[in-house]
Every structure is written in C-alpha cells, then in structure tokens.
Design an enzyme around this catalytic site. Structure first.
Site, PDB file in Angstrom:
ATOM      1  N   GLY A  10       1.027  -0.941   0.193  1.00 54.25           N
ATOM      2  CA  GLY A  10       0.164   0.030   0.235  1.00 54.25           C
ATOM      3  C   GLY A  10       0.712   1.186   0.098  1.00 54.25           C
ATOM      4  CG  LEU A  14       1.466   4.767   7.015  1.00 54.10           C
ATOM      5  CD1 LEU A  14       2.117   6.216   8.690  1.00 54.10           C
ATOM      6  CD2 LEU A  14       0.352   4.847   7.737  1.00 54.10           C
ATOM      7  N   GLY A  15       2.371   4.493   3.331  1.00 57.13           N
ATOM      8  CA  GLY A  15       2.951   3.333   3.048  1.00 57.13           C
ATOM      9  C   GLY A  15       5.027   3.804   2.429  1.00 57.13           C
ATOM     10  CG  ASN A 101      -6.719   6.487  10.272  1.00 61.29           C
ATOM     11  OD1 ASN A 101      -6.016   6.291  11.683  1.00 61.29           O
ATOM     12  ND2 ASN A 101      -6.278   7.439   9.124  1.00 61.29           N
ATOM     13  CB  ALA A 126       2.665  11.129   4.743  1.00 60.25           C
ATOM     14  CE  LYS A 182      -4.868   7.811  13.492  1.00 64.80           C
ATOM     15  NZ  LYS A 182      -4.176   6.790  12.826  1.00 64.80           N
ATOM     16  CG  ASN A 190     -10.361  12.864   9.391  1.00 66.86           C
ATOM     17  OD1 ASN A 190      -9.624  13.144  10.200  1.00 66.86           O
ATOM     18  ND2 ASN A 190      -9.961  11.740   9.090  1.00 66.86           N
ATOM     19  CG  ASN A 200      -7.166  19.092  10.479  1.00 66.69           C
ATOM     20  OD1 ASN A 200      -7.946  18.273   9.996  1.00 66.69           O
ATOM     21  ND2 ASN A 200      -5.821  17.889  11.326  1.00 66.69           N
ATOM     22  CD  GLU A 268      -8.668   4.906   5.997  1.00 66.95           C
ATOM     23  OE1 GLU A 268      -7.927   4.061   6.026  1.00 66.95           O
ATOM     24  OE2 GLU A 268      -8.174   5.991   7.345  1.00 66.95           O
TER      25      GLU A 268
END
Length: 311
Positions: A10, A14-15, A101, A126, A182, A190, A200, A268
């Site tokens: 993935g 992040l990956g 997440n 990221a 989280k 979100n 944010n 997500e």
C-alpha cells in the site's frame, strides 16, 4: 530477532513514508497494484529532500525471498483484499503490522493471519505529491501492540527499528484503547473537514466549533459505554481537551479523509464511523450527527461507484 526485509503493501503517503525512512537501514520493497519509480524522494518536515532507492513489486508478482515483516498500509477498506492477495505467498509466522485508521479490519485480520499481528496507531502526517515524491508533513509518534496482548518482544523490536529510522515508536499493551482513542479524534475532525473542505485548524472558527462540540457530545457517552477513557481527564471534558489539542497541533494539516475527497477516492468512513454507531446501538445511545455524516459519506461512495457519463 532479525527484521531486515520489510514489505510495504500500500504505497500511499504513509506507506512510502515508512518505506523511505526504513530504507536507510533495511531492505525495503513497495508492493503495489501499479508500477512505481524505484527512486523515491521524501520531503522532510525540515524541508530537506531525502532520496532513496527501494524495491518495487506488483502484488500479483511477489518477489523472493519472503519478507521478515509485512506492513499493511492500505486504506482500511482495502486491507482485507490486500491481505488475501498476499496470504498464500507468505510462510506461516511472518509478522503483519496493520497501519489502518478506525477499528474495522484489525480484529478480523488478527484472527485470519497465520502469524503475529501488531496494530499501529500513529500521528505521523504525510501526503503524496506524485508517484515519486511524498511529503512528511509533521513528526508524530507511533504505538505498537497486539489486540490480544501477545508478541511484546516483537513489538519492542519493531518499535526500536522504526525509532532508529526516524519514526519515534513504542510498544504498548493497550493498543485497542489507543486505536479507539484515535478513532474518536478522527470521528470528531475528519467528517467535518471533508464536508467543508478545510484544514484542521479552521475547526476553531466560530462557524465550525459548535459542530465539533456536537460530535463530542455524542462520542463521549459511546466511548464511556465501551470502557474507553481519554488519556487526560474524564468524560466529555477529557475528550474535549484531547480533540482540541490535536486540532491545534495539526492546524495546517489536510486530514486523510479530506485528501481522499479532494482526490476523488473512497474515504475510510466505514472504519471510523461505523464502529462508533454499532457501539451506540449496542448501548442504546443516540448519535444522530454521527449517523448523518456516515449516511452522507456512504452516498458519496455510492456515487463514486457509479459509471461516469463519459464527459
């Protein structure tokens, strides 16, 4: 314990962040469904360019030898399909690290994978610039642990590996609680930033602040019923303190759900909002605003799934 070969399945923001940090000290392979450049650039929070070469492989043509550890960094809704594509090609006992997440795929994959499973909860930020460049938007911290409390030595070793690569991490024995914390923060932030297309920090504005507070008022009793306490304080005041601290600390960030909306990708929403609403139903609690956000995001997902008009 040797963890020298890392597969990153993935290669999104992040990956690739994890891959490029680890690549200085380990053998790293990005596993994807499309071709990516082997030379990748990470723009650090200090605005330096870190250029690294990594292995690249297609998920249907996996390399050999097998890895010492697999990091599954897909979005939550793609995690189980990605694992299914890998599972028959991995020897029993290869550790799996879940970076998703929410709290949806983690319990299922912890039961399904033929080896140790660690879950990660991270505040690393990221975003992708293009197929060869990713920006590390801000330093964070990662917690690692298994849902059943086992594999402590593995978690400590992997946390040390990540920390040595520039991603501060620590092993914990309460990862379930940290994942739910989280999830709660993501649920308060979100959906709103995705709906209004804002960063944010703009949630502090007078127009958005009451909307955050409404979500907090729904979240606090759900989390209390699930036995999940905020890290500092009690009840809604503890959650309020945590969420507003995160908003202030990530004021310039575009949350992952906003990035997905702007890129025309699935979000997500199921992994973040559905577990909370399922818990609310179990405990007989009302959560109309959370439900409205999930309904709206499901409608968007349905629209994305429809064929275009050719324009």
């Amino acid at each position: 314990m040797t963890l020298t070969r890392h597969w990153i399945v993935g290669p999104g923001a992040l990956g690739r962040l994890i891959a490029l940090r680890l690549a200085g000290a380990a053998e790293v392979t990005l596993i994807a469904r499309r071709t990516l450049p082997a030379e990748q650039t990470l723009i650090t929070p200090e605005h330096a360019a870190l250029v690294r070469r990594v292995g690249v492989a297609h998920i249907e043509a996996l390399p050999s030898p097998p890895p010492d550890v697999v990091h599954l960094t897909t979005k939550a809704h793609g995690a189980e399909a990605a694992h299914a594509a890998l599972a028959d090609h991995l020897p029993d006992g290869v550790p799996l690290v879940l970076w998703q997440n929410g709290f949806a795929c983690q319990p299922r994959l912890s039961e399904r994978h033929a080896g140790p499973v660690l879950c990660a909860s991270t505040t690393e930020g990221a975003h992708v610039q293009d197929d060869a460049r990713v920006t590390h938007a801000g330093h964070g911290h990662t917690f690692l642990g298994s849902l059943d409390g086992r594999h402590g030595e593995l978690a400590v070793h992997l946390a040390d590996t990540l920390a040595s690569a520039g991603l501060p991490a620590e092993a914990v024995d309460d990862i379930r609680r940290r994942l739910w914390r989280k999830l709660a923060v993501n649920a308060a932030i979100n959906p709103l930033v995705a709906q209004f297309g804002i960063r944010n920090g703009e949630l502090c504005d007078a127009f958005y602040r009451p909307r955050v507070e409404t979500l907090l008022a729904e979240l606090a009793p759900i989390l209390a019923a699930e036995g999940v306490a905020p890290p500092d304080g009690e009840g809604i005041e503890g959650w309020r303190r945590l969420v507003w601290q995160v908003i202030e600390a990530t004021a310039a960030n575009r949350a992952s759900m906003l990035q997905d909306v702007q890129a025309g990708r699935l979000t997500e929403h199921e992994a973040i909002l559905a577990p909370l609403l399922a818990a609310a139903e179990r405990h007989g609690l009302a959560a109309p605003d959370l439900a409205d956000h999930l309904t709206a995001l499901r409608a968007r997902a349905d629209a994305l799934a429809q064929p275009g008009d050719g324009c």
